[in-house]
Design an enzyme around this catalytic site. Structure first.
Site, PDB file in Angstrom:
ATOM      1  N   GLY A  95     -28.873 -49.268  -4.015  1.00  0.00           N
ATOM      2  CA  GLY A  95     -28.385 -50.530  -3.454  1.00  0.00           C
ATOM      3  C   GLY A  95     -27.678 -50.269  -2.141  1.00  0.00           C
ATOM      4  O   GLY A  95     -27.365 -49.124  -1.810  1.00  0.00           O
ATOM      5  N   GLY A  97     -25.063 -49.483  -0.134  1.00  0.00           N
ATOM      6  CA  GLY A  97     -23.730 -48.956  -0.391  1.00  0.00           C
ATOM      7  C   GLY A  97     -22.820 -49.046   0.820  1.00  0.00           C
ATOM      8  O   GLY A  97     -21.603 -48.899   0.712  1.00  0.00           O
ATOM      9  N   LYS A 118     -24.864 -52.001   9.314  1.00  0.00           N
ATOM     10  CA  LYS A 118     -24.835 -50.731   8.580  1.00  0.00           C
ATOM     11  C   LYS A 118     -23.522 -50.027   8.893  1.00  0.00           C
ATOM     12  O   LYS A 118     -23.237 -49.737  10.057  1.00  0.00           O
ATOM     13  CB  LYS A 118     -26.039 -49.888   9.035  1.00  0.00           C
ATOM     14  CG  LYS A 118     -26.248 -48.599   8.282  1.00  0.00           C
ATOM     15  CD  LYS A 118     -27.610 -48.012   8.634  1.00  0.00           C
ATOM     16  CE  LYS A 118     -27.822 -46.643   8.032  1.00  0.00           C
ATOM     17  NZ  LYS A 118     -29.141 -46.092   8.387  1.00  0.00           N
ATOM     18  N   ASP A 130     -17.621 -44.320   1.084  1.00  0.00           N
ATOM     19  CA  ASP A 130     -16.579 -45.135   1.723  1.00  0.00           C
ATOM     20  C   ASP A 130     -17.136 -46.407   2.368  1.00  0.00           C
ATOM     21  O   ASP A 130     -16.389 -47.193   2.938  1.00  0.00           O
ATOM     22  CB  ASP A 130     -15.824 -44.307   2.773  1.00  0.00           C
ATOM     23  CG  ASP A 130     -16.740 -43.797   3.878  1.00  0.00           C
ATOM     24  OD1 ASP A 130     -17.953 -44.096   3.834  1.00  0.00           O
ATOM     25  OD2 ASP A 130     -16.245 -43.093   4.786  1.00  0.00           O
ATOM     26  N   ARG A 188     -37.911 -52.815  -0.179  1.00  0.00           N
ATOM     27  CA  ARG A 188     -38.314 -51.411  -0.282  1.00  0.00           C
ATOM     28  C   ARG A 188     -39.149 -51.205  -1.534  1.00  0.00           C
ATOM     29  O   ARG A 188     -39.095 -52.037  -2.451  1.00  0.00           O
ATOM     30  CB  ARG A 188     -37.056 -50.522  -0.402  1.00  0.00           C
ATOM     31  CG  ARG A 188     -36.047 -50.718   0.714  1.00  0.00           C
ATOM     32  CD  ARG A 188     -34.627 -50.399   0.220  1.00  0.00           C
ATOM     33  NE  ARG A 188     -33.635 -50.754   1.241  1.00  0.00           N
ATOM     34  CZ  ARG A 188     -33.156 -49.914   2.153  1.00  0.00           C
ATOM     35  NH1 ARG A 188     -33.548 -48.664   2.150  1.00  0.00           N
ATOM     36  NH2 ARG A 188     -32.283 -50.308   3.049  1.00  0.00           N
ATOM     37  N   ASP A 256     -36.760 -45.390  -1.975  1.00  0.00           N
ATOM     38  CA  ASP A 256     -35.877 -46.440  -1.443  1.00  0.00           C
ATOM     39  C   ASP A 256     -35.923 -46.464   0.079  1.00  0.00           C
ATOM     40  O   ASP A 256     -35.437 -47.407   0.697  1.00  0.00           O
ATOM     41  CB  ASP A 256     -34.435 -46.224  -1.917  1.00  0.00           C
ATOM     42  CG  ASP A 256     -33.932 -44.820  -1.625  1.00  0.00           C
ATOM     43  OD1 ASP A 256     -34.523 -43.865  -2.141  1.00  0.00           O
ATOM     44  OD2 ASP A 256     -32.952 -44.683  -0.862  1.00  0.00           O
ATOM     45  N   ASN A 257     -36.507 -45.434   0.674  1.00  0.00           N
ATOM     46  CA  ASN A 257     -36.602 -45.404   2.139  1.00  0.00           C
ATOM     47  C   ASN A 257     -38.020 -45.717   2.607  1.00  0.00           C
ATOM     48  O   ASN A 257     -38.395 -45.360   3.723  1.00  0.00           O
ATOM     49  CB  ASN A 257     -36.161 -44.036   2.666  1.00  0.00           C
ATOM     50  CG  ASN A 257     -34.672 -43.801   2.459  1.00  0.00           C
ATOM     51  OD1 ASN A 257     -33.911 -44.751   2.281  1.00  0.00           O
ATOM     52  ND2 ASN A 257     -34.259 -42.562   2.464  1.00  0.00           N
TER      53      ASN A 257
HETATM   54  P1  AMP Z   1     -29.666 -42.928   2.350  1.00  0.00           P
HETATM   55  O1  AMP Z   1     -29.666 -41.471   2.031  1.00  0.00           O
HETATM   56  O2  AMP Z   1     -29.042 -43.275   3.666  1.00  0.00           O
HETATM   57  O3  AMP Z   1     -30.988 -43.567   2.139  1.00  0.00           O
HETATM   58  O4  AMP Z   1     -28.670 -43.580   1.300  1.00  0.00           O
HETATM   59  C1  AMP Z   1     -28.806 -43.446  -0.087  1.00  0.00           C
HETATM   60  C2  AMP Z   1     -27.836 -44.346  -0.784  1.00  0.00           C
HETATM   61  O5  AMP Z   1     -26.494 -43.949  -0.536  1.00  0.00           O
HETATM   62  C3  AMP Z   1     -27.926 -45.804  -0.396  1.00  0.00           C
HETATM   63  O6  AMP Z   1     -27.686 -46.563  -1.545  1.00  0.00           O
HETATM   64  C4  AMP Z   1     -26.808 -45.942   0.612  1.00  0.00           C
HETATM   65  O7  AMP Z   1     -26.338 -47.263   0.725  1.00  0.00           O
HETATM   66  C5  AMP Z   1     -25.753 -45.045  -0.001  1.00  0.00           C
HETATM   67  N1  AMP Z   1     -24.779 -44.532   0.978  1.00  0.00           N
HETATM   68  C6  AMP Z   1     -25.010 -43.671   1.986  1.00  0.00           C
HETATM   69  N2  AMP Z   1     -23.881 -43.429   2.675  1.00  0.00           N
HETATM   70  C7  AMP Z   1     -22.898 -44.151   2.100  1.00  0.00           C
HETATM   71  C8  AMP Z   1     -21.492 -44.324   2.341  1.00  0.00           C
HETATM   72  N3  AMP Z   1     -20.849 -43.696   3.323  1.00  0.00           N
HETATM   73  N4  AMP Z   1     -20.819 -45.150   1.519  1.00  0.00           N
HETATM   74  C9  AMP Z   1     -21.429 -45.789   0.516  1.00  0.00           C
HETATM   75  N5  AMP Z   1     -22.735 -45.669   0.232  1.00  0.00           N
HETATM   76  C10 AMP Z   1     -23.467 -44.861   1.001  1.00  0.00           C
HETATM   77 MG    MG Z   2     -31.779 -45.246   2.319  1.00  0.00          MG
END
Ligand code: AMP
Ligand code: MG
Length: 491
Positions: A95, A97, A118, A130, A188, A256-257
């Site tokens: 989700g 985050g 973002k 965070d 996605r 998810d990407n």
């Molecule tokens: P990603 O690796 O960018 O595709 O992110 C994978 C998951 O981690 C997704 O659900 C993002 O929303 C969450 N995420 C990545 N960085 C953060 C962060 N600093 N705080 C909260 N959630 C994060």
């Molecule tokens: Mg992602």
């Protein structure tokens, strides 16, 4: 306050919220967490204009407040989307985050784009994170996504980056920032996985119908959901072929990407390959090379199989029949991908018609490039400019023979030889966002507040097929000492 409202209206936000009309379990309504001191670092003027936004109003403090999440424009219903995904092969709930969908901008020409912030603060999907983002990675996403767009590759885009005036804590303290991401949608493969696992079949049908309406409105009603699978496979085959043709490595092709729209999404540890080698990996977390350059087509097929899994209940009431239909569709992917790739490679070599042996000519070139550690982009650039002496392959007997065969191949074409050159120019970028160039621009911006280098880089990258004189400098590969290059997720 009256003035502020007027200014917001002048900005040109024209937001709709079709996603917010989906079942409540698909998302969480939530406003961004305000930041202390927003500052606009970069704004994408052409993109803003194409969205129907007023550049001047966006740059005003009220305009920036929206890009920082401190002000919600009229018509917005911010929400965090729920999704799941296979991360490096392991299924998990995810989700948004650290992102929020602010709304869907309906442009003056009637197109609809997700506007997402973002780095806008914690959400129920943040897990231990965070909810924030660091300036460097957000600027990096801006540069690479805009370069991809200019290369003619479907991608989410970057409207703006604002600093928050707050720090984020990673391996050390970094300035915080928020990127405004613009996407055809943020649906996605992982969105379907989430609903398939935790929703009802009716929820799944609702999601599939929404997706069809949004991305594939000319749906063939024979079997709507098979059509959806087919179209998503087609777009991914095209997308991944385009990545391979320019040497782009996504780095984290988790499900998810992977966007259903067929856009490149989630620029984390991605990078462009310099030296041609199918085993190239940049991401520090991809220790087993799951997402290596040469594996991207197979991984896309694997992800599409996960997408197909989610659609089974909609494909046929009989599960065996549903599986058969899905498998038939998935088995086309290889051919589909390969035909796009082959067509693209022919174009890179100026080949207009088709001969069955073309693939051997291409394979021979790639084999030599790997053997002699040739730079991928510059090999095709030198061929385009007819300056073979600039290639590391030059001087070898193998290359001399290959070059002769290639010239003979071009000589057999019905089309005039003069058509080959413009085709090659259109198909071989004179430059890509070289990792060392991106890093130096980011360092000047983040460490010294100097954005001039980044703006110059963005400028040359905005027209990668122009072969202008000022691009020559940016085309040089990194010095051997700078290698190997490593990328980080930058969360
Ligand atoms: P990603 O690796 O960018 O595709 O992110 C994978 C998951 O981690 C997704 O659900 C993002 O929303 C969450 N995420 C990545 N960085 C953060 C962060 N600093 N705080 C909260 N959630 C994060
Ligand atoms: Mg992602």
């Amino acid at each position: 306050m009256k003035n502020d409202r007027a200014l917001l209206e002048k900005t040109g936000w024209n937001l709709d919220n079709s996603y917010a009309g989906l079942p409540k379990s698909f998302f969480t309504r939530l406003n961004p967490t305000p930041v202390s001191s927003p500052n606009l670092m970069i704004l994408n003027h052409p993109l803003a204009k194409s969205l129907g936004l007023n550049v001047q109003a966006l740059q005003s403090s009220e305009g920036v407040a929206v890009l920082a999440g401190n002000e919600i424009p009229e018509g917005a219903l911010p929400l965090a989307q729920a999704y799941a995904g296979h991360q490096f092969g392991h299924f998990t709930i995810l989700g948004d985050g650290r992102a929020l969908l602010i709304g869907e901008q309906v442009t003056p020409s009637g197109k609809r784009f997700d506007i997402q912030l973002k780095g806008s603060g914690k959400t129920p999907y943040s897990r231990g994170g965070d909810g924030r983002a660091a300036l460097g990675p957000m600027l990096r996403e801006y540069i690479i996504s805009e370069a991809m767009h200019a290369l003619g590759i479907p991608t989410t885009r970057s409207l703006a980056v604002v600093t928050t005036g707050e720090f984020v804590f990673r391996e050390n303290t970094k300035p915080g920032a928020i990127l405004t991401r613009v996407a055809a949608s943020h649906l996605r493969v992982g969105t379907f996985q989430y609903v398939s696992r935790w929703g009802s079949v009716e929820d799944l049908r609702t999601l599939a119908d929404y997706t069809l309406q949004r991305h594939f409105p000319d749906v063939d009603n024979q079997n709507r959901y098979l059509f959806l699978l087919q179209e998503v496979c087609k777009r991914q085959a095209m997308l991944i072929a385009k990545w391979q043709l320019v040497g782009f490595i996504h780095g984290v092709m988790n499900t998810d990407n992977m966007a259903i729209s067929g856009e490149t999404i989630d620029y984390g540890p991605c990078a462009f390959m310099d030296t041609y080698d199918p085993a190239t990996v940049f991401s520090s977390i991809d220790t087993h090379g799951r997402y290596a350059y040469g594996k991207q087509p197979d991984i896309a097929a694997w992800n599409l199989a996960r997408f197909a899994d989610t659609l089974l209940p909609l494909l046929h009431e009989n599960q065996d029949q549903a599986i058969k239909l899905a498998q038939e569709e998935l088995s086309n992917f290889d051919n589909l991908y390969h035909s796009h790739w082959l067509a693209g490679m022919r174009a890179k070599l100026g080949i207009i018609d088709e001969e069955a042996e073309d693939k051997f000519l291409i394979q021979d070139l790639l084999r030599m490039m790997q053997k002699y550690r040739a730079d991928y982009t510059n090999t095709f650039r030198a061929l385009t400019l007819d300056k073979p002496e600039e290639m590391v392959l030059y001087g070898t007997t193998e290359f001399a023979q290959w070059h002769e065969q290639w010239q003979a191949r071009l000589g057999r074409q019905q089309e005039a030889k003069t058509s080959s050159h413009p085709l090659m120019k259109r198909s071989n970028p004179a430059l890509i966002p070289r990792n060392h160039r991106v890093e130096e621009a980011l360092s000047a911006a983040v460490d010294h507040g100097d954005y001039s280098m980044m703006k110059r880089l963005l400028d040359v990258l905005s027209n990668p097929y122009s072969y202008s004189p000022e691009q020559a400098d940016y085309a040089a590969p990194p010095k051997p000492s700078v290698r190997p290059y490593r990328t980080f997720c930058g969360t």
